[in-house]
Design an enzyme around this catalytic site. Structure first.
Site, PDB file in Angstrom:
ATOM      1  N   LYS A 183      -8.751  10.664  39.859  1.00  0.00           N
ATOM      2  CA  LYS A 183      -7.976  11.509  38.958  1.00  0.00           C
ATOM      3  C   LYS A 183      -6.664  10.793  38.675  1.00  0.00           C
ATOM      4  CE  LYS A 183      -8.711  14.502  37.302  1.00  0.00           C
ATOM      5  NZ  LYS A 183      -9.114  14.941  35.992  1.00  0.00           N
ATOM      6  N   HIS A 227     -18.833  17.999  35.011  1.00  0.00           N
ATOM      7  CA  HIS A 227     -17.419  18.142  35.325  1.00  0.00           C
ATOM      8  C   HIS A 227     -17.245  19.234  36.388  1.00  0.00           C
ATOM      9  CE1 HIS A 227     -13.829  20.695  34.411  1.00  0.00           C
ATOM     10  NE2 HIS A 227     -13.226  19.535  34.474  1.00  0.00           N
TER      11      HIS A 227
HETATM   12  O1  GKR Z   1      -7.968  19.908  39.045  1.00  0.00           O
HETATM   13  O2  GKR Z   1      -6.390  18.527  38.579  1.00  0.00           O
HETATM   14  C1  GKR Z   1      -7.502  18.965  38.401  1.00  0.00           C
HETATM   15  C2  GKR Z   1      -8.384  18.310  37.377  1.00  0.00           C
HETATM   16  O3  GKR Z   1      -7.646  17.538  36.509  1.00  0.00           O
HETATM   17  C3  GKR Z   1      -9.184  19.329  36.623  1.00  0.00           C
HETATM   18  O4  GKR Z   1      -8.367  20.371  36.199  1.00  0.00           O
HETATM   19  C4  GKR Z   1      -9.922  18.759  35.437  1.00  0.00           C
HETATM   20  O5  GKR Z   1     -10.498  19.811  34.720  1.00  0.00           O
HETATM   21  O6  GKR Z   1     -11.546  17.882  36.976  1.00  0.00           O
HETATM   22  C5  GKR Z   1     -11.015  17.857  35.763  1.00  0.00           C
HETATM   23  C6  GKR Z   1     -11.374  16.712  34.868  1.00  0.00           C
HETATM   24  O7  GKR Z   1     -10.723  16.525  33.835  1.00  0.00           O
HETATM   25  O8  GKR Z   1     -12.330  16.020  35.142  1.00  0.00           O
HETATM   26 MG    MG Z   2     -12.125  14.809  33.306  1.00  0.00          MG
END
Ligand code: GKR
Ligand code: MG
Length: 428
Positions: A198, A326
């Protein structure tokens, strides 16, 4: 068969201080659990991202759900669509997660109805979705930069008695070396074979260096993905993409919007993936026309259920696009639904995302679901093949009431530490 009862329970799960492009995870992540009970006493479960808005929508939907036959999903959809679809305006929002409500609403109910259908027929949900194509569903390690802290009651503190992954989940990870340590601990515990970072949280050059450190530590046979959640400019994404070209399995949402993704695709020779620029059936015609991505990350909570994701799979297969899944913070109802869907969907071409390792709690009898070599076996018991632990549900509902969070707000959480911090559509 008729649905007689619908129970809506918001819960709050412990979430460590994870960093992303829009700030910092709050100490609790919200989910909403839906339970439907039929006139012959069969109950079905669904789980979706939580918020005060979705709780209110589910409560308002009750009168249109009660009395419906759980096998008649088209009738259920039509009833809800006519009442609630227009209120939503299909607004996905600019955050990494999808803010549309109607798709969530229907997803929770559809999964619960499938659970009921399976239980009443004595067959697992996978059999109602076409049958088992794969017995074991592979997942990827989902890595985050993070501040030190366990989240929940402990916040930025840690439990000094924790060991293994439980300790690594609490440790700081803001350098490539710390990220590699996190990846090793997670893979040791879960057996994952692919890694997703991430990104969009630190300077792009640090994030690129982290990818090379992961490559160095795990070798060329471990697929790597990076997901900056659309906060890189096209120029930055091209520059970083050129550096990482030989080491990426795919490049997930480095830039914002289909047009930028299509431009990036022309400039760098790396498969592009998305859960941000193509997120609904309405987005598909332009996605195909401009070729904004090679892989779509489906999500039954966001695409409107299990059947919707199978329709998406057929479109991806037809137009030569890959498909994966996702994830957001979740517990075992969502995870199990993902497994049934993935097991029944031949055109699913990559290891799935899951945030599951980041949440210590579970609301299912038996506790946390156990991975084997990074995979989960599709349950063969009737329905989803899971049972609710009602004491844990009550405990996590009490967490929800006590924590006072009613809407996810990563930017607000970050501003508690850095008052000047603000979200930007393109940061680097
Ligand atoms: O939980 O910080 C997070 C992620 O960024 C999430 O909110 C995203 O929806 O998992 C995600 C993604 O963009 O793959
Ligand atoms: Mg993503």
């Amino acid at each position: 068969m008729k649905i007689l009862e619908m129970h809506v329970t918001p819960i709050a799960l412990t979430d460590p201080p994870l960093l992303n492009s829009v700030g910092l995870h709050q100490p609790y992540a919200l989910r909403t659990i839906v339970e439907l009970v039929t006139d012959d006493g069969i109950s079905g479960l669904g789980e979706i991202p939580g918020s005060a808005k979705i709780t209110a929508l589910l409560e308002a939907a009750k009168e249109f759900v009660i009395g419906k036959d759980p096998f008649q999903l088209n009738a259920l959809y039509a009833a809800l669509d006519s009442q609630f679809r227009s209120a939503d305006k299909d607004f996905r929002g600019t955050n990494p997660w999808d803010q549309r409500l109607f798709v969530h609403l229907f997803s929770a109910l559809e999964v619960a109805c499938y659970d009921i259908m399976g239980k009443s027929l004595g067959r697992p949900v996978v059999d109602l979705l076409g049958g088992v194509f794969r017995e074991r569903v592979p997942f990827a390690a989902y890595l985050f930069y993070k501040y030190k802290g366990a989240g929940g009651e402990l916040g930025f503190e840690i439990d000094p008695t924790a060991t293994g992954w439980a300790a690594a989940r609490q440790a700081e990870a803001v350098t490539p070396e710390q990220l590699v340590a996190q990846a090793k601990a997670m893979c040791e515990e879960y057996g994952f074979r692919s890694l997703k970072l991430k990104a969009g949280a630190l300077e792009p050059d640090i994030e690129v260096a982290t990818m090379f450190a992961l490559r160095e530590a795990f070798g060329p046979d471990t697929p790597l993905r990076i997901d900056p959640n659309a906060v890189w400019s096209l120029e930055t994404a091209i520059r970083c993409g050129e550096k990482m070209r030989g080491i990426l399995e795919y490049y997930e949402d480095p830039v914002r919007g289909q047009d930028n993704m299509a431009k990036l695709k022309k400039a760098v020779d790396i498969p592009l993936a998305t859960n941000m620029c193509t997120t609904s059936f309405g987005d598909l015609p332009n996605s195909i026309a401009v070729h904004s991505e090679d892989i779509i990350l489906a999500d039954h909570h966001y695409w409107g259920g299990l059947r919707a994701c199978q329709e998406l799979a057929a479109i991806c297969r037809t137009f030569g696009r890959g498909l994966s899944m996702h994830s957001n913070s979740h517990v075992g109802i969502s995870l199990t639904a993902m497994v049934h869907l993935a097991a029944a969907t031949p055109h699913l071409t990559y290891d799935l995302d899951t945030h599951y390792p980041w949440q210590p709690e579970e609301i299912l009898v038996g506790g946390k679901i156990q991975f084997e070599d990074g995979t989960l076996r599709v349950p063969h018991e009737p329905g989803l093949g899971i049972e609710l632990d009602r004491a844990m549900l009550a405990k996590l509902h009490a967490n929800y009431i006590a924590c006072g969070i009613t809407e996810r707000d990563d930017a607000g959480e970050m501003r508690k530490l850095k008052p000047e911090w603000k979200s930007e559509l393109t940061r680097w």
